[in-house]
Write a protein that holds these residues in place. Structure first.
Motif, PDB file in Angstrom:
ATOM      1  N   SER A 120     -76.973 -10.832  31.045  1.00  0.00           N
ATOM      2  CA  SER A 120     -77.359  -9.425  31.021  1.00  0.00           C
ATOM      3  C   SER A 120     -77.393  -8.772  32.399  1.00  0.00           C
ATOM      4  O   SER A 120     -77.658  -7.580  32.506  1.00  0.00           O
ATOM      5  CB  SER A 120     -78.723  -9.268  30.344  1.00  0.00           C
ATOM      6  N   THR A 121     -77.099  -9.539  33.473  1.00  0.00           N
ATOM      7  CA  THR A 121     -77.055  -8.956  34.817  1.00  0.00           C
ATOM      8  C   THR A 121     -75.857  -9.505  35.578  1.00  0.00           C
ATOM      9  O   THR A 121     -75.341 -10.588  35.263  1.00  0.00           O
ATOM     10  CB  THR A 121     -78.327  -9.277  35.635  1.00  0.00           C
ATOM     11  N   ILE A 122     -75.453  -8.789  36.617  1.00  0.00           N
ATOM     12  CA  ILE A 122     -74.331  -9.237  37.436  1.00  0.00           C
ATOM     13  C   ILE A 122     -74.675 -10.529  38.167  1.00  0.00           C
ATOM     14  O   ILE A 122     -73.822 -11.409  38.317  1.00  0.00           O
ATOM     15  CB  ILE A 122     -73.865  -8.136  38.428  1.00  0.00           C
ATOM     16  N   GLU A 123     -75.916 -10.669  38.597  1.00  0.00           N
ATOM     17  CA  GLU A 123     -76.320 -11.900  39.290  1.00  0.00           C
ATOM     18  C   GLU A 123     -76.185 -13.109  38.366  1.00  0.00           C
ATOM     19  O   GLU A 123     -75.696 -14.165  38.776  1.00  0.00           O
ATOM     20  CB  GLU A 123     -77.768 -11.788  39.804  1.00  0.00           C
ATOM     21  N   ARG A 131     -65.139   0.072  35.940  1.00  0.00           N
ATOM     22  CA  ARG A 131     -66.054   0.281  34.819  1.00  0.00           C
ATOM     23  C   ARG A 131     -65.844  -0.869  33.849  1.00  0.00           C
ATOM     24  O   ARG A 131     -64.714  -1.173  33.504  1.00  0.00           O
ATOM     25  CB  ARG A 131     -65.670   1.576  34.117  1.00  0.00           C
ATOM     26  N   GLY A 132     -66.916  -1.476  33.391  1.00  0.00           N
ATOM     27  CA  GLY A 132     -66.810  -2.670  32.564  1.00  0.00           C
ATOM     28  C   GLY A 132     -66.927  -2.445  31.073  1.00  0.00           C
ATOM     29  O   GLY A 132     -67.396  -3.324  30.359  1.00  0.00           O
ATOM     30  N   GLY A 133     -66.513  -1.291  30.563  1.00  0.00           N
ATOM     31  CA  GLY A 133     -66.559  -1.064  29.115  1.00  0.00           C
ATOM     32  C   GLY A 133     -67.956  -1.273  28.575  1.00  0.00           C
ATOM     33  O   GLY A 133     -68.907  -0.632  29.012  1.00  0.00           O
ATOM     34  N   LEU A 134     -68.088  -2.203  27.646  1.00  0.00           N
ATOM     35  CA  LEU A 134     -69.368  -2.458  26.996  1.00  0.00           C
ATOM     36  C   LEU A 134     -70.317  -3.331  27.820  1.00  0.00           C
ATOM     37  O   LEU A 134     -71.409  -3.641  27.372  1.00  0.00           O
ATOM     38  CB  LEU A 134     -69.138  -3.104  25.630  1.00  0.00           C
ATOM     39  N   ILE A 135     -69.902  -3.718  29.004  1.00  0.00           N
ATOM     40  CA  ILE A 135     -70.761  -4.511  29.884  1.00  0.00           C
ATOM     41  C   ILE A 135     -71.149  -3.607  31.054  1.00  0.00           C
ATOM     42  O   ILE A 135     -70.423  -3.499  32.046  1.00  0.00           O
ATOM     43  CB  ILE A 135     -70.052  -5.800  30.365  1.00  0.00           C
ATOM     44  N   PRO A 136     -72.287  -2.931  30.947  1.00  0.00           N
ATOM     45  CA  PRO A 136     -72.637  -1.873  31.896  1.00  0.00           C
ATOM     46  C   PRO A 136     -72.783  -2.309  33.353  1.00  0.00           C
ATOM     47  O   PRO A 136     -72.537  -1.532  34.251  1.00  0.00           O
ATOM     48  CB  PRO A 136     -73.955  -1.315  31.354  1.00  0.00           C
ATOM     49  N   TYR A 137     -73.164  -3.557  33.608  1.00  0.00           N
ATOM     50  CA  TYR A 137     -73.340  -3.984  34.990  1.00  0.00           C
ATOM     51  C   TYR A 137     -72.014  -4.307  35.681  1.00  0.00           C
ATOM     52  O   TYR A 137     -71.976  -4.501  36.893  1.00  0.00           O
ATOM     53  CB  TYR A 137     -74.314  -5.172  35.106  1.00  0.00           C
ATOM     54  N   LEU A 138     -70.919  -4.337  34.927  1.00  0.00           N
ATOM     55  CA  LEU A 138     -69.600  -4.501  35.537  1.00  0.00           C
ATOM     56  C   LEU A 138     -69.107  -3.112  35.950  1.00  0.00           C
ATOM     57  O   LEU A 138     -68.328  -2.463  35.268  1.00  0.00           O
ATOM     58  CB  LEU A 138     -68.613  -5.139  34.552  1.00  0.00           C
ATOM     59  N   ARG A 139     -69.571  -2.660  37.074  1.00  0.00           N
ATOM     60  CA  ARG A 139     -69.241  -1.321  37.552  1.00  0.00           C
ATOM     61  C   ARG A 139     -69.159  -1.368  39.079  1.00  0.00           C
ATOM     62  O   ARG A 139     -70.106  -1.754  39.748  1.00  0.00           O
ATOM     63  CB  ARG A 139     -70.314  -0.346  37.109  1.00  0.00           C
ATOM     64  N   GLY A 140     -67.987  -1.010  39.592  1.00  0.00           N
ATOM     65  CA  GLY A 140     -67.825  -1.006  41.041  1.00  0.00           C
ATOM     66  C   GLY A 140     -67.913  -2.386  41.657  1.00  0.00           C
ATOM     67  O   GLY A 140     -68.527  -2.560  42.703  1.00  0.00           O
ATOM     68  N   ILE A 141     -67.293  -3.374  41.018  1.00  0.00           N
ATOM     69  CA  ILE A 141     -67.387  -4.776  41.466  1.00  0.00           C
ATOM     70  C   ILE A 141     -66.018  -5.268  41.961  1.00  0.00           C
ATOM     71  O   ILE A 141     -65.050  -5.287  41.194  1.00  0.00           O
ATOM     72  CB  ILE A 141     -67.835  -5.700  40.301  1.00  0.00           C
TER      73      ILE A 141
END
Length: 182
Positions: A32-35, A72-82
Motif C-alpha cells: 500500500s506504499t511506495i516504500e 501516473r500509476g493508474g489504480l496504484i496511487p503511490y506510483l506517481r512521479g517515480i
C-alpha cells in the motif's frame, strides 16, 4: 531475465529463460506504499540476483518507457512521479525496463504470440483495464495512430476500423485521466 508485473492486487514475478519460458513464478500482495513496494521488489529479486542479466517490469499507468519513469500509476496511487527503472538499476546493478502493462502484453503478443498482424488491439483486464494499439509488432502512440489512420485506404470498411480504433484509444486516454484504467 527477471519479469515483474505490478498489478492492483498482486505483484506477479518470474524468471524467464532464453526461450521466453517462465521457469519459476510466484506472487505477493501489492503493498500500500511506495516504500513497501520497493522493499518487496528487493526481497523478490535478491534470491535470483546472481542469475539475472536484466529486469523487465510492467505496471499500470502513464509511463515514459525511454526513461523508465512512472508519471501516473493508474489504480496504484503511490506510483506517481517515480523514476522506477533508474532507482532499481542502482539497487540491482542490472538494466531495468519499465513499460505500461497493457503495452507490455500487447508487445509480447505481437512479437511472440497471436497478434502478429498488421494492426492489432490488445485489451488487458485485471484489477484495472490496459490497452495497447499495435502495427507490425510495434506500439502505436497517439500521434502515430493519427498518421496510421491518414495513411490507410479510404474504403468504407477501413474507415469503420479506423473509427473503432480511434474510439478505443480515446476511451483508454479517458480512463487513464480519470484514473480508472491504464
Amino acid at each position: 531475465l527477471f519479469t515483474i508485473d505490478i498489478g492492483g492486487t498482486f505483484i506477479k514475478y518470474g524468471l524467464m529463460d532464453a526461450d521466453y519460458q517462465l521457469v519459476h513464478t510466484d506472487k505477493i500482495s501489492t503493498p500500500s506504499t511506495i516504500e513497501e513496494l520497493l522493499q518487496g521488489l528487493e526481497e523478490i529479486v535478491a534470491p535470483v540476483r546472481e542469475e539475472i542479466e536484466g529486469i523487465a517490469i510492467s505496471c499500470p499507468g502513464e509511463i515514459r518507457k525511454e526513461l523508465g519513469f512512472v508519471f501516473r500509476g493508474g489504480l496504484i496511487p503511490y506510483l506517481r512521479g517515480i523514476p522506477l527503472a533508474s532507482r532499481l538499476e542502482r539497487t540491482f546493478q542490472v538494466p531495468v525496463t519499465v513499460l505500461n502493462d497493457g503495452e507490455a502484453a500487447g508487445l509480447a503478443e505481437a512479437r511472440l504470440g497471436n497478434l502478429k498482424l498488421v494492426l492489432a488491439v490488445d485489451l488487458v483486464l485485471g484489477t484495472g483495464v490496459g490497452l495497447a494499439l499495435l502495427s507490425n509488432g510495434d506500439l502505436l502512440r497517439g500521434w502515430q495512430l493519427t498518421e496510421y489512420i491518414r495513411s490507410i485506404d479510404k474504403t468504407e470498411e477501413n474507415q469503420k476500423i479506423a473509427a473503432f480504433i480511434a474510439n478505443i484509444f480515446l476511451q483508454g486516454i479517458s480512463n487513464l485521466l480519470e484514473n480508472t484504467g491504464s
